[in-house]
Design a protein around this motif. Structure first.
Motif, PDB file in Angstrom:
ATOM      1  N   MET A 105       0.829  -1.207   0.000  1.00  0.00           N
ATOM      2  CA  MET A 105       0.000   0.000   0.000  1.00  0.00           C
ATOM      3  C   MET A 105       0.863   1.257   0.000  1.00  0.00           C
ATOM      4  SD  MET A 105      -3.171  -0.893  -0.092  1.00  0.00           S
ATOM      5  CE  MET A 105      -4.278   0.316   0.602  1.00  0.00           C
ATOM      6  N   ILE A 106       1.969   1.198   0.723  1.00  0.00           N
ATOM      7  CA  ILE A 106       2.838   2.378   0.775  1.00  0.00           C
ATOM      8  C   ILE A 106       3.647   2.482  -0.513  1.00  0.00           C
ATOM      9  CG2 ILE A 106       4.843   3.382   1.936  1.00  0.00           C
ATOM     10  CD1 ILE A 106       3.601   2.636   4.563  1.00  0.00           C
ATOM     11  N   ASP A 107       4.230   1.387  -0.948  1.00  0.00           N
ATOM     12  CA  ASP A 107       5.023   1.414  -2.181  1.00  0.00           C
ATOM     13  C   ASP A 107       4.155   1.823  -3.378  1.00  0.00           C
ATOM     14  OD1 ASP A 107       7.718   0.564  -3.493  1.00  0.00           O
ATOM     15  OD2 ASP A 107       6.179  -0.398  -4.718  1.00  0.00           O
ATOM     16  N   GLY A 108       2.891   1.421  -3.366  1.00  0.00           N
ATOM     17  CA  GLY A 108       1.986   1.746  -4.478  1.00  0.00           C
ATOM     18  C   GLY A 108       1.518   3.192  -4.482  1.00  0.00           C
ATOM     19  N   GLY A 109       1.870   3.925  -3.442  1.00  0.00           N
ATOM     20  CA  GLY A 109       1.485   5.338  -3.401  1.00  0.00           C
ATOM     21  C   GLY A 109       0.102   5.580  -2.848  1.00  0.00           C
ATOM     22  N   PHE A 110      -0.445   4.578  -2.148  1.00  0.00           N
ATOM     23  CA  PHE A 110      -1.813   4.698  -1.643  1.00  0.00           C
ATOM     24  C   PHE A 110      -1.876   5.205  -0.196  1.00  0.00           C
ATOM     25  CE2 PHE A 110      -1.883   0.932  -4.577  1.00  0.00           C
ATOM     26  CZ  PHE A 110      -2.426   1.615  -5.648  1.00  0.00           C
ATOM     27  N   ALA A 111      -0.731   5.247   0.476  1.00  0.00           N
ATOM     28  CA  ALA A 111      -0.766   5.560   1.902  1.00  0.00           C
ATOM     29  C   ALA A 111       0.554   6.150   2.367  1.00  0.00           C
ATOM     30  CB  ALA A 111      -1.054   4.276   2.696  1.00  0.00           C
ATOM     31  N   GLU A 112       0.442   6.951   3.421  1.00  0.00           N
ATOM     32  CA  GLU A 112       1.639   7.491   4.076  1.00  0.00           C
ATOM     33  C   GLU A 112       2.065   6.592   5.230  1.00  0.00           C
ATOM     34  OE1 GLU A 112       3.226  10.449   3.163  1.00  0.00           O
ATOM     35  OE2 GLU A 112       1.877  10.331   1.433  1.00  0.00           O
ATOM     36  N   TYR A 113       1.073   6.177   6.004  1.00  0.00           N
ATOM     37  CA  TYR A 113       1.337   5.331   7.165  1.00  0.00           C
ATOM     38  C   TYR A 113       0.305   4.214   7.226  1.00  0.00           C
ATOM     39  CZ  TYR A 113       4.170   9.291   8.712  1.00  0.00           C
ATOM     40  OH  TYR A 113       5.099  10.303   8.781  1.00  0.00           O
ATOM     41  N   VAL A 114       0.764   3.017   7.486  1.00  0.00           N
ATOM     42  CA  VAL A 114      -0.132   1.859   7.573  1.00  0.00           C
ATOM     43  C   VAL A 114       0.270   1.030   8.785  1.00  0.00           C
ATOM     44  CG1 VAL A 114      -1.020  -0.178   6.376  1.00  0.00           C
ATOM     45  CG2 VAL A 114      -0.329   1.809   5.045  1.00  0.00           C
ATOM     46  N   VAL A 115      -0.710   0.469   9.469  1.00  0.00           N
ATOM     47  CA  VAL A 115      -0.445  -0.426  10.593  1.00  0.00           C
ATOM     48  C   VAL A 115      -0.766  -1.866  10.196  1.00  0.00           C
ATOM     49  CG1 VAL A 115      -1.162  -1.106  12.925  1.00  0.00           C
ATOM     50  CG2 VAL A 115      -0.800   1.309  12.392  1.00  0.00           C
ATOM     51  N   ALA A 116       0.134  -2.787  10.550  1.00  0.00           N
ATOM     52  CA  ALA A 116      -0.091  -4.224  10.382  1.00  0.00           C
ATOM     53  C   ALA A 116      -0.065  -4.852  11.766  1.00  0.00           C
ATOM     54  CB  ALA A 116       1.003  -4.833   9.513  1.00  0.00           C
ATOM     55  N   SER A 117      -1.045  -5.694  12.059  1.00  0.00           N
ATOM     56  CA  SER A 117      -1.042  -6.295  13.392  1.00  0.00           C
ATOM     57  C   SER A 117      -1.728  -7.648  13.401  1.00  0.00           C
ATOM     58  CB  SER A 117      -1.739  -5.374  14.402  1.00  0.00           C
ATOM     59  OG  SER A 117      -3.126  -5.376  14.178  1.00  0.00           O
ATOM     60  N   THR A 118      -1.473  -8.382  14.462  1.00  0.00           N
ATOM     61  CA  THR A 118      -2.168  -9.648  14.685  1.00  0.00           C
ATOM     62  C   THR A 118      -2.019 -10.044  16.142  1.00  0.00           C
ATOM     63  OG1 THR A 118      -2.429 -11.943  13.958  1.00  0.00           O
ATOM     64  CG2 THR A 118      -0.205 -11.068  13.976  1.00  0.00           C
ATOM     65  N   SER A 119      -2.749 -11.087  16.528  1.00  0.00           N
ATOM     66  CA  SER A 119      -2.707 -11.535  17.923  1.00  0.00           C
ATOM     67  C   SER A 119      -3.116 -12.990  18.024  1.00  0.00           C
ATOM     68  CB  SER A 119      -3.690 -10.717  18.783  1.00  0.00           C
ATOM     69  OG  SER A 119      -5.020 -11.018  18.393  1.00  0.00           O
ATOM     70  N   SER A 120      -2.784 -13.595  19.136  1.00  0.00           N
ATOM     71  CA  SER A 120      -3.401 -14.862  19.528  1.00  0.00           C
ATOM     72  C   SER A 120      -3.386 -14.934  21.042  1.00  0.00           C
ATOM     73  CB  SER A 120      -2.667 -16.068  18.910  1.00  0.00           C
ATOM     74  OG  SER A 120      -1.298 -16.068  19.221  1.00  0.00           O
ATOM     75  N   HIS A 121      -4.199 -15.820  21.584  1.00  0.00           N
ATOM     76  CA  HIS A 121      -4.275 -15.953  23.043  1.00  0.00           C
ATOM     77  C   HIS A 121      -4.430 -17.444  23.342  1.00  0.00           C
ATOM     78  CE1 HIS A 121      -5.542 -15.539  27.180  1.00  0.00           C
ATOM     79  NE2 HIS A 121      -5.455 -14.220  27.129  1.00  0.00           N
ATOM     80  N   PHE A 122      -3.572 -17.958  24.197  1.00  0.00           N
ATOM     81  CA  PHE A 122      -3.624 -19.384  24.503  1.00  0.00           C
ATOM     82  C   PHE A 122      -5.028 -19.828  24.875  1.00  0.00           C
ATOM     83  CE2 PHE A 122      -3.580 -22.830  27.604  1.00  0.00           C
ATOM     84  CZ  PHE A 122      -2.969 -23.821  26.862  1.00  0.00           C
ATOM     85  N   SER A 123      -5.656 -19.074  25.753  1.00  0.00           N
ATOM     86  CA  SER A 123      -6.921 -19.558  26.317  1.00  0.00           C
ATOM     87  C   SER A 123      -8.097 -19.417  25.361  1.00  0.00           C
ATOM     88  CB  SER A 123      -7.214 -18.829  27.634  1.00  0.00           C
ATOM     89  OG  SER A 123      -6.154 -19.063  28.541  1.00  0.00           O
TER      90      SER A 123
END
Lengths: 340, 340
Positions: free
Chosen positions: B128-146
């Motif tokens: 998204m940034i390389d394509g010129g569509f954004a200045e700042y982007v967040v990537a995230s993920t999570s998991s929880h044992f329980s």
């Protein structure tokens, strides 16, 4: 060389400088959808919604496999010509998409946007081409009444009574192939939605839960682009059904936009609601997928219409979140599809 | 103006012409992860893995909210500076991500890539940034044992005995903020994976099920880019654990690539496996998320290492697909993160 300097419009919209073309689509629907008012627009109507498989989940995946395979064939391309597949669906861990993707040698990005997935996958597919990362990309999604019903509501065997506000999950899958050139409808604007939650908790009235997201995205689209409802022949929300559609129309009027003249909802038009006993209308990822790949795309190809704003809408809850007392967040993504 | 003409490399790789920078990261882990060998690298170690919430699902979403919020703060940015959030997790209908995204006014693309989600979200954020569509982007993920354990395996209260090949779902969330400039590690290559299924059906040996996907993506990365294992200080698979790691190493040797000198697996190093009784190692989206945002990013920032190939790996099954006798398809996405 691509001019990237002015792609962003307002806060949520991209104007594609090299608008990707939708060069082929394919829609598969179940027998019930094939009896509805849009039957003439679908590419394949199943006689048997199990597709000869031993589970509804496998049937759904098979439908998506068919939609993708036939859309690629319709573009006179081979699987190896496709650079990316963007796909998602409603089932836990998107197994319809993953097991369909297993049958292809195409780099795969799995998505989850609930029933907003058609415009989510279409948005990302378009950006990949405009960004210079791909020649051909496939966007697809699916839903199946029987797999969704037993996952989200009740086992079919219960014969549970349905409320009037409840919607009927569409059995269907749609796939689109995007490319760079040819005399095809193109994608000009991509408006990506925010998650909106107004505190609705009734899983039998998803239209009301998703309407605020649809309103917000349509409003932002107009604001970001300077366009107005009159710039479109059709503004199509995903699957708000009759109730969500009415709310959306009213709320947008409060924001100063009257969309009543050219507004349809895919869930509202896919069934003869009373005759077919489908409550407030159709729902599911497959709903806006088959209406956009079928009805909308074919009318665009025949030049009966010029500009469409497709706004697929998703309810981002799970059975776990609802059982834990959470409200239902919604999201909507808008993509403008237009003839030159 | 961007030169888009030569972005594609081979069949599955993009070379980013304006390599986005990872300008900030944040990692949150549970108490058990905070006792493991990487504890010094995590930004926040929870004392209480419920985060004060009344369900583990709400706790997981809260962890992700914290990771995103703190990563944005660490970049000295405001929420409104972020153009897109790409996020996914393991829970049905990715509720951890959707409910975290609800708390932000950031256009949201929901993903499902199982435990490959860190590199999936990072790939799309970078494009998204390389394509010129954004200045700042967040990537995230999570998991929880329980939350994962009770969704995918057994209720915790059963105290079910675990097989030696089983892995321990990491409680943790990681978020990265990508931008365009500054003296930060950058993303040079994005290699997107195919779904690979070699017929494994043992949900207690996910490492073996995912290894073929990891092998395929790493092999394609080398082939597409002309790089070799020696070009990297660290090649890090997501969460194959000890068994999947061994298979991956052996299979790649058969393809002519010896990665033994610089190969780690995030699941293999996050716990003291014997002391902490975690079977074949850690797993879950959070595993490669916290190892990459913690251990790897911090070592890159200190210039202790120069080039890393992050290969998060996902098993794309659901409990339904396994109960229906399906095998476990895997996927792996590779992203090269490097100092100039």
């Amino acid at each position: 060389m691509t001019d990237n300097s002015t792609k962003r419009r307002g806060t949520q919209t991209i104007e594609l400088k090299n608008p990707p073309k939708i060069i082929s689509t394919f829609s598969v629907v179940g027998p019930k959808e094939g009896l509805g008012p849009l039957k003439q627009y679908f590419d394949k109507i199943l006689n048997d919604d199990t597709c000869g498989k031993d589970s509804f989940e496998k049937a759904e995946s098979d439908m998506m496999f068919t939609a993708i395979k036939e859309a690629i064939r319709g573009a006179s391309l081979k699987e190896t010509d496709i650079n990316y597949l963007f796909s998602g669906d409603l089932l836990n861990q998107i197994i319809s998409s993953s097991f369909a993707a297993r049958e292809f040698s195409i780099p795969f990005f799995g998505l989850y946007g609930a029933c907003s997935t058609m415009s989510e996958s279409l948005s990302l597919a378009a950006l990949m081409i405009d960004g210079g990362f791909a020649e051909y990309v496939v966007a697809s999604t699916s839903s199946h009444f029987s797999s969704a019903e037993r996952q989200f509501r009740f086992p079919l065997e219960y014969g549970a009574q349905r409320s009037q506000t409840a919607q009927w999950t569409v059995t269907g899958s749609g796939a689109m192939v995007l490319g760079k050139s040819g005399d095809f409808p193109e994608i000009r604007y991509v408006t990506t939605g925010l998650v909106k939650d107004y505190g609705f908790k009734d899983a039998n009235n998803m239209g009301a839960a998703m309407a605020p997201a649809a309103v917000d995205t349509i409003y932002k689209h107009f604001k970001d682009t300077g366009r107005t409802p009159k710039d479109y022949d059709i503004i199509a929300t995903g699957d708000l059904g009759a109730i969500g559609k009415e709310i959306t129309e009213k709320l947008l009027l409060e924001y100063g936009y009257d969309i009543s003249g050219n507004y349809i909802d895919c869930g509202d038009i896919i069934f003869n609601k009373e005759e077919q006993n489908t409550g407030a209308g159709g729902s599911g990822c497959g709903c806006s997928a088959v209406v956009s790949t079928g009805y909308i795309y074919k009318r665009l190809m025949k030049k009966e219409i010029k500009r469409v704003l497709l706004v697929s809408t998703g309810a981002l809850m799970s059975t776990t979140s609802s059982l834990q007392g959470e409200s239902i967040p919604g999201i909507a993504h808008a993509v403008s599809i237009e003839n030159d």
